[in-house]
Design a protein around this motif. Sequence first.
Motif, short mmCIF file in Angstrom:
data_model
loop_
_atom_site.label_atom_id
_atom_site.label_comp_id
_atom_site.label_asym_id
_atom_site.label_seq_id
_atom_site.Cartn_x
_atom_site.Cartn_y
_atom_site.Cartn_z
N GLY A 1 -36.17 -40.16 114.48
CA GLY A 1 -35.79 -41.08 115.64
C GLY A 1 -36.33 -40.87 116.97
O GLY A 1 -36.42 -39.67 117.34
N VAL A 2 -36.59 -41.89 117.69
CA VAL A 2 -37.13 -41.83 119.02
C VAL A 2 -36.17 -41.18 120.05
O VAL A 2 -36.55 -40.56 121.01
N ILE A 3 -34.88 -41.49 119.94
CA ILE A 3 -33.91 -41.09 120.68
C ILE A 3 -33.91 -39.43 120.62
O ILE A 3 -33.76 -38.85 121.94
N SER A 4 -33.51 -38.85 119.89
CA SER A 4 -33.64 -37.53 119.74
C SER A 4 -34.96 -36.76 120.12
O SER A 4 -34.77 -35.82 120.95
N ASP A 5 -36.17 -37.29 119.96
CA ASP A 5 -37.36 -37.08 120.46
C ASP A 5 -37.44 -36.84 121.80
O ASP A 5 -37.83 -35.90 122.31
N ILE A 6 -36.79 -38.02 122.34
CA ILE A 6 -37.02 -38.34 123.92
C ILE A 6 -36.18 -37.36 124.46
O ILE A 6 -36.31 -36.63 125.60
N LEU A 7 -34.96 -37.08 123.97
CA LEU A 7 -34.08 -35.95 124.79
C LEU A 7 -34.42 -34.84 124.40
O LEU A 7 -34.16 -33.63 125.38
N VAL A 8 -35.01 -34.24 123.75
CA VAL A 8 -35.76 -32.94 123.36
C VAL A 8 -36.82 -32.73 124.45
O VAL A 8 -36.90 -31.86 125.15
N ARG A 9 -37.64 -33.83 124.60
CA ARG A 9 -38.68 -33.72 125.54
C ARG A 9 -38.36 -33.60 126.84
O ARG A 9 -38.75 -32.85 127.64
N LEU A 10 -37.12 -34.11 127.22
CA LEU A 10 -36.77 -34.14 128.58
C LEU A 10 -35.65 -32.78 128.70
O LEU A 10 -35.19 -32.54 130.00
N GLY A 11 -35.52 -32.10 127.55
CA GLY A 11 -34.82 -30.59 127.83
C GLY A 11 -33.03 -31.22 127.92
O GLY A 11 -32.61 -29.89 127.85
N LEU A 12 -32.83 -32.21 127.47
CA LEU A 12 -31.31 -32.37 127.32
C LEU A 12 -30.75 -31.85 126.00
O LEU A 12 -29.69 -31.70 126.01
N LEU A 13 -31.54 -31.88 124.87
CA LEU A 13 -31.32 -31.17 123.58
C LEU A 13 -31.96 -30.05 123.24
O LEU A 13 -33.44 -30.23 123.55
N ALA A 14 -31.69 -29.09 122.84
CA ALA A 14 -32.50 -27.93 122.17
C ALA A 14 -33.33 -28.30 120.92
O ALA A 14 -34.26 -27.73 120.62
N GLU A 15 -32.53 -29.39 120.19
CA GLU A 15 -33.21 -29.66 118.91
C GLU A 15 -32.73 -31.19 118.66
O GLU A 15 -31.62 -31.52 119.35
N PRO A 16 -33.33 -31.74 117.61
CA PRO A 16 -32.98 -33.07 117.30
C PRO A 16 -31.56 -33.02 116.75
O PRO A 16 -31.15 -32.09 116.22
N TYR A 17 -30.84 -34.08 117.17
CA TYR A 17 -29.21 -34.02 116.88
C TYR A 17 -29.02 -35.36 116.22
O TYR A 17 -29.64 -36.34 116.21
N ALA A 18 -28.13 -35.11 114.94
CA ALA A 18 -27.98 -36.09 113.89
C ALA A 18 -26.67 -36.95 114.48
O ALA A 18 -25.54 -36.48 114.30
N PHE A 19 -26.73 -38.16 115.37
CA PHE A 19 -25.74 -38.60 116.06
C PHE A 19 -25.01 -39.40 115.03
O PHE A 19 -23.64 -39.30 115.21
N LEU A 20 -25.35 -39.87 113.79
CA LEU A 20 -24.65 -40.66 112.70
C LEU A 20 -24.19 -39.78 111.66
O LEU A 20 -23.50 -40.42 111.15
N SER A 21 -24.51 -38.68 111.69
CA SER A 21 -24.00 -37.53 110.51
C SER A 21 -23.01 -36.54 110.81
O SER A 21 -22.55 -35.91 110.32
#
Length: 331
Positions: free
Chosen positions: A165-185
């Motif tokens: 997913g592009v959203i997790s990838d963008i947030l990880v690149r911006l440093g807002l997430l340490a790793e991809p997040y499963a929003f729908l899981s």
Amino acid sequence: MADSIANVQDTIARPGEEGIRARLRRYRELRLTEEELATVLLTPVLLFLLGLSFYPILDTVWASLHTGYVIELPGQQRAFVGLENYRQILLPIGETRFWNAFGVSMFYTFVSVPAELVFGLGLALLLQKEFTYKYVAQAAILFPWALPTVINAKVWAWMLHPDYGVISDILVRLGLLAEPYAFLSKPDIALYTMTGITIWKTTSFMALILLAGLSSIPDQLYEAARIDGASRWRQFRDITLPLLKPTLLVALIFRTLPAFQAFGLPFGLTGGGPGEATATLVLYAQQAAYNNPGPTNGGFATGSAAATLITLIALVIALVYVTTLYEPEVR
């Protein structure tokens, strides 16, 4: 001369006061009163509604009072059980899937609709101003609403996927997430995510309705208020909001009822999961009716009872809106 007078009398006579022969002559000449013309024009619409709307509703209510197959097959009979299907759904409170779905639908509806109203009103106020490419902007904001619900759900499911997913990838690149997040899981975040998606999708629809209401308010009222020294907030509070009430009523009904009866977005986005975290009432009714029919198709009767309850709750919500917001004196 006598014939002319008779024709005039036939034309102006009321349907209940003229003879049958005179009335038939008027019908042959296609000279109808306003009441008769209205009847002719409305009859096809009423027959259409009776056949495609009211009959299925009545048949659903009838099915909710029975158990058995929708169509009686050889060796199968429908049995009248009264309110037993409703009792199984509603009691005991807190131990059935219906009440979980009811809570999901209430949260989904009464969080998303107020947010859509606020954002939509803000957009409508901005789009009311004169600026370059104003009409291009008005057409552009309709894209999320015009996108079919199931397609919209699948697109967001792909964008929110933790692996690609592009959203997790963008947030990880911006440093807002340490790793991809499963929003729908995640059960504790999936409903918030679904609510945010529907706010994104239908805010533009709310803005379009409110923009039409804002355009109907005379500019002279604002000019008079400015001459009297009223601030922008006073103009909004004392002119815009009171005169926008009829439009707000229409907008709220048009958005609350579809939100309360949401099916396409939870079905396409999560299928009601994880677990039952995003299972709305309509999704529950569909699953009860078709996913667990049982030996006598009792699931369809349960789904019919749930659908009837959803309709009654939606009517109550609409009545609350009408009684609190409807003001005949506001024009």
